[in-house]
Design a protein around this motif. Structure first.
Motif, mmCIF file in Angstrom:
data_model
loop_
_atom_site.group_PDB
_atom_site.id
_atom_site.type_symbol
_atom_site.label_atom_id
_atom_site.label_comp_id
_atom_site.label_asym_id
_atom_site.label_seq_id
_atom_site.Cartn_x
_atom_site.Cartn_y
_atom_site.Cartn_z
ATOM 1 N N LEU A 13 34.122 44.965 33.089
ATOM 2 C CA LEU A 13 33.093 44.330 33.899
ATOM 3 C C LEU A 13 32.454 45.311 34.871
ATOM 4 C CD1 LEU A 13 35.026 41.026 34.740
ATOM 5 C CD2 LEU A 13 33.568 41.517 32.761
ATOM 6 N N CYS A 15 38.884 43.244 31.320
ATOM 7 C CA CYS A 15 39.481 42.009 30.807
ATOM 8 C C CYS A 15 40.089 42.264 29.424
ATOM 9 C CB CYS A 15 38.433 40.903 30.703
ATOM 10 S SG CYS A 15 37.807 40.331 32.289
ATOM 11 N N ASN A 65 32.339 45.243 37.989
ATOM 12 C CA ASN A 65 33.124 45.496 39.200
ATOM 13 C C ASN A 65 34.303 46.438 38.950
ATOM 14 O OD1 ASN A 65 34.890 43.859 37.792
ATOM 15 N ND2 ASN A 65 34.954 42.231 39.304
ATOM 16 N N LYS A 79 35.105 32.371 41.977
ATOM 17 C CA LYS A 79 36.104 33.333 42.408
ATOM 18 C C LYS A 79 37.272 32.609 43.065
ATOM 19 C CE LYS A 79 33.402 37.550 43.071
ATOM 20 N NZ LYS A 79 33.042 38.620 44.031
ATOM 21 N N ASN A 104 32.071 31.041 36.619
ATOM 22 C CA ASN A 104 31.377 31.804 37.658
ATOM 23 C C ASN A 104 31.953 31.507 39.048
ATOM 24 O OD1 ASN A 104 29.425 33.666 38.523
ATOM 25 N ND2 ASN A 104 27.990 32.042 39.066
ATOM 26 N N HIS A 124 40.982 36.366 41.643
ATOM 27 C CA HIS A 124 39.829 37.256 41.599
ATOM 28 C C HIS A 124 39.801 38.167 42.827
ATOM 29 C CE1 HIS A 124 38.698 33.847 39.019
ATOM 30 N NE2 HIS A 124 37.906 34.686 38.374
ATOM 31 N N HIS A 144 39.341 33.962 31.371
ATOM 32 C CA HIS A 144 38.467 35.108 31.583
ATOM 33 C C HIS A 144 38.030 35.197 33.045
ATOM 34 C CE1 HIS A 144 34.933 37.750 31.247
ATOM 35 N NE2 HIS A 144 35.424 38.142 30.077
ATOM 36 N N PHE A 145 37.802 36.396 33.514
ATOM 37 C CA PHE A 145 37.429 36.635 34.904
ATOM 38 C C PHE A 145 36.183 35.854 35.293
ATOM 39 C CE2 PHE A 145 35.582 38.864 38.483
ATOM 40 C CZ PHE A 145 36.665 39.321 39.220
ATOM 41 N N LYS A 146 35.239 35.727 34.381
ATOM 42 C CA LYS A 146 33.956 35.115 34.716
ATOM 43 C C LYS A 146 33.854 33.631 34.360
ATOM 44 C CE LYS A 146 30.915 39.142 34.702
ATOM 45 N NZ LYS A 146 29.657 39.719 34.152
ATOM 46 N N LYS A 147 34.940 33.020 33.963
ATOM 47 C CA LYS A 147 34.873 31.609 33.595
ATOM 48 C C LYS A 147 34.424 30.767 34.783
ATOM 49 C CE LYS A 147 37.357 27.743 31.555
ATOM 50 N NZ LYS A 147 38.642 27.226 31.031
#
Length: 378
Positions: free
Chosen positions: A57, A63, A59, A19, A17, A23, A12-15
């Motif tokens: 998200l 996802c 931004n 970058k 937290n 990303h 996941h993009f936010k795993k």
């Protein structure tokens, strides 16, 4: 012209937290304007679900979690039935960008012929320590074999391949020679990291500290960190970041001058880094690490902190006295560390470290990648 990008990622993009390089690519594509970016990642599952897990998200990145049957669907045809549904999401011209070698059948199932591979890890190598169970070793061996087949297929079908180190460039060239390989090393969010850099103030506190900021995994040399703690008893050794569940840090916990801290928000990392006397990158001497150019290299330098490393031959090209030292063994690591600490607040060297980081900003690196993608006819 409206464009659709499918970026293939490991999670996941936010795993965590954090970058990473992938990303930065996704956010750079969003900033183009008129682009829709889908972040496809395997979602571990023991059930044969029939739908994506979708989340848009703040931004602008959307996802899409792909049900990954027992973590092996990503390497087989099991997941193919999900990808046919991607056709419904395509608006305008579409592009696939692999950042991990999985889901190799997406291009033919969706009918997309613009395919790129951003290779920033040595995916076909392991960082197991040798202490794992026989079952774990066999599973890892099978996984690496499957990854190798996926990567070979993706490399063969890619319009262009980006690599983050010379080692990975040579590896990819061995599988597919030609001029479609571009070397674009990792970078740093210079505007974020340099705004908090105040060399004299940040290191004016009485605390003497050495730090490693990043994930503690088995690719990191924990024995060397123990040695650093012993050799620098008057320094606090900060280890800040997530700890892999398979990594044993019990011996480090027994060191009185070691401080193990949970991950901190990205926005807080520059200020914390700037307080260090030395940034360490102690990696094991294993094949997996040969292709790594850690993000923390240019992050340390952006806040004016000198860097010591081991097990990372791909960063040798950036080595400079008083800036970065690449050691060959434990003795060199300790000796170079002592010299770099003495040079910590040398104004000329501080400015040189910052200058190198500025030359390697993510802004510059992403411009190279996005420009190369747009060079291809749509």
């Amino acid at each position: 012209m409206q464009k659709t990008y499918f970026l293939i990622a490991p999670d996941h993009f936010k795993k965590n937290n954090t970058k990473f390089r992938r990303h930065r690519i996704a956010e750079a594509l969003i900033q183009e304007g008129g682009s829709k970016v889908y972040w496809l990642y395997p979602l571990k599952s023991k059930k044969m679900n029939t739908h994506f897990i979708k989340e848009t998200l703040e931004n602008g990145v959307t996802c899409l979690g792909v049900p990954d049957y027992y973590s092996f669907g990503r390497y087989s045809n099991i997941s193919d039935r999900y990808f046919r549904k991607l056709k419904e999401l395509v608006v305008g011209k579409s592009t696939i960008i692999y950042t991990i070698p999985i889901f190799k059948n997406i291009p033919k199932l969706v009918g997309i012929n613009r395919v790129y591979y951003d290779c920033s890890d040595n995916w076909t190598e392991s960082w197991l320590t040798g202490k794992e169970s026989l079952k774990s070793k066999l599973i890892e061996k099978l996984k690496l074999q499957l990854v190798g087949k996926e990567e070979k297929s993706i490399i063969k079908g890619a319009n262009k391949i980006f690599v983050s180190s010379i080692f990975l460039q040579q590896k990819v060239q061995y599988q597919n020679s030609g001029n479609k390989i571009r070397l674009v090393e990792n970078g740093v969010d210079f505007s974020l990291f340099n705004t908090t850099n105040m060399p004299n103030e940040s290191n004016s506190n009485t605390e003497l500290s050495i730090g490693y900021i990043g994930g503690l995994k088995n690719k990191v040399d924990l024995k060397l960190i123990e040695l650093v703690a012993d050799e620098f008893p008057n320094y606090l050794i900060y280890l800040i970041g997530p700890i892999d569940k398979n990594t044993d840090i019990s011996l480090l916990k027994n060191k009185t001058n070691v401080r193990i801290k949970a991950p901190i928000p990205l926005e807080s990392v520059p200020q914390r880094m700037s307080q260090l006397c030395l940034g360490i990158m102690p990696y094991r001497n294993i094949s997996y690490n040969k292709g790594i150019v850690p993000l923390k290299l240019f992050e340390y330098l952006a806040v004016g902190v000198p860097v010591i490393s081991i097990g990372l031959p791909s960063i040798k090209k950036f080595e400079e006295p008083g800036v970065l030292k690449v050691s060959e063994d434990y003795e060199q690591f300790i000796n170079f560390s002592k010299i770099l600490i003495e040079q910590r607040n040398d104004d000329t060297l501080v400015n040189r470290r910052i200058k190198i980081a500025e030359q390697n900003s993510w802004e510059k690196k992403m411009q190279l990648i996005i420009t190369a993608i747009n060079e291809e006819p749509i």
